[in-house]
Design an enzyme around this catalytic site. Structure first.
Site, short mmCIF file in Angstrom:
data_model
loop_
_atom_site.label_atom_id
_atom_site.label_comp_id
_atom_site.label_asym_id
_atom_site.label_seq_id
_atom_site.Cartn_x
_atom_site.Cartn_y
_atom_site.Cartn_z
NE ARG A 166 51.86 -40.02 4.86
CZ ARG A 166 52.25 -39.93 6.13
NH1 ARG A 166 51.46 -40.35 7.09
NH2 ARG A 166 53.43 -39.42 6.44
CG HIS A 194 58.49 -40.69 5.26
ND1 HIS A 194 57.92 -39.56 4.68
CD2 HIS A 194 58.01 -40.74 6.54
CE1 HIS A 194 57.14 -38.96 5.57
NE2 HIS A 194 57.18 -39.66 6.69
NE ARG A 236 58.15 -34.64 7.69
CZ ARG A 236 57.13 -35.51 7.61
NH1 ARG A 236 56.88 -36.33 8.60
NH2 ARG A 236 56.36 -35.57 6.52
CD GLN A 252 60.16 -37.97 9.76
OE1 GLN A 252 58.96 -37.82 9.75
NE2 GLN A 252 60.94 -37.36 10.65
CG ASP A 271 59.40 -46.08 11.43
OD1 ASP A 271 58.52 -45.59 12.17
OD2 ASP A 271 59.23 -46.26 10.21
CB CYS A 275 59.76 -40.73 11.50
SG CYS A 275 58.94 -42.33 11.48
#
Ligand code: CP
Ligand code: NVA
Length: 300
Positions: A102, A129, A287, A132, A219, A259
């Protein structure tokens, strides 16, 4: 499939294969059927940014697959003191069987994959991402029994989530609409990909994007790395909130996903969030299953 770097790299078949395996692993876990596909393997997890879901789901997922997860904070690695990613990649390839990273720059993730000789999984960059979005697609398919032909609406910042949802949604045959304020549109590479799809719409009008949507997704307005712009963004994103008005434009049985982490009363009202909490936390759970499928595909 050698790595998971971004949704743009995956075919529809690869996405479907991952989702099918994720469903199977979820079923096995719920029924106490062991699945130690990665016994004896180690996953290194490099974090340059904070995380709750990604860290815990990868760590637990690796454990459930019989492997060993190794948490590597970038602050403690030499990478944090400037050791080139090209060298880090070649060194880690001698010790471990896969890397989850990440970080900020997508180029860093691509370089790890290029210079190392082990699978690399993108656990979030400023651009993308993918883990996700695989979990999101898995969740939508669980609730709606299909993906093809559904309408996915994204409202908010044209960030890593927007980029990955647009590409992922279009690849699996969904219609995708995105409502972003001017100046906060998705990445150009993504818009270039999407422009060939008749079922893609980019607008600055949330109600237009939400019309007849099967899934409404949002988001945060200020992603990790953009904290200093928070006040400016609160002004720019006024009107880009998932609320009752937006939900009235969507289909009556529309799902809502986020998310997480969420900022209530900014990108989503508390009311809409809580009305759709089951979906949102199923999404968070998925996830785990989706990433286990990715690890088995890449490292098994
Ligand atoms: N959604 C997500 O990636 O959460 P974390 O930042 O907690 O990992
Ligand atoms: N867009 C958000 C997602 C967090 C999971 C961020 O990058 O901070």
């Amino acid at each position: 499939m050698k790595h998971l770097l971004k949704m743009l790299d995956l075919s529809k078949e690869e996405i479907t294969d991952i989702l099918n395996l994720a469903d199977q692993l979820k079923y096995e876990l719920k029924h106490g059927i062991p699945h130690p596909h990665l016994r004896g393997k180690t996953l290194g997890m490099i974090f340059q940014k904070a995380s709750t879901r990604t860290r815990v789901s990868f760590e637990v997922g690796m454990y459930q697959l019989g492997g060993y997860p190794l948490f590597l904070s970038a602050n403690d690695l030499q990478i944090g003191r400037g050791e080139p990613v090209q060298d880090t990649a070649r060194v880690l390839s001698r010790y471990i069987d896969g890397i989850m990273i990440r970080t900020y720059d997508q180029a860093e993730v691509e370089a790890l994959a290029e210079y190392g000789n082990i699978p690399v999984i993108n656990g979030l960059t400023d651009f993308s991402h993918p883990c996700q979005v695989l979990a999101d697609l898995m969740t939508i398919r669980e609730y709606k029994n299909r993906l093809d032909g559904l309408k996915l609406c994204y409202i908010g910042d044209g960030n890593n989530m927007a980029n990955s949802l647009i590409v992922g949604g279009l690849k699996v045959g969904m219609s995708v609409s995105a409502a972003c304020p001017k100046g906060y549109e998705p990445h150009k590479t993504v818009l270039d990909f999407a422009k060939d799809f008749k079922c893609f719409e980019l607008t600055d009008k949330p109600l237009e994007a939400a019309k007849d949507a099967d899934v409404v997704i949002t988001d945060v307005w200020a992603s990790m790395g953009h904290e200093a712009e928070r006040e400016k963004r609160i002004i720019a994103f006024k009107g880009y909130q998932v609320n009752d008005e937006v939900m009235a434009a969507a289909k009556p049985d529309a799902m809502v996903m986020h998310c997480l982490p969420a900022h209530r009363e900014e990108e989503i009202t508390t009311k809409v969030f809580e009305e759709h909490a089951t979906e949102i936390f199923d999404e968070a759970e998925n996830r785990l299953h989706a990433q286990k499928a990715v690890m088995v595909k890449l490292m098994g």
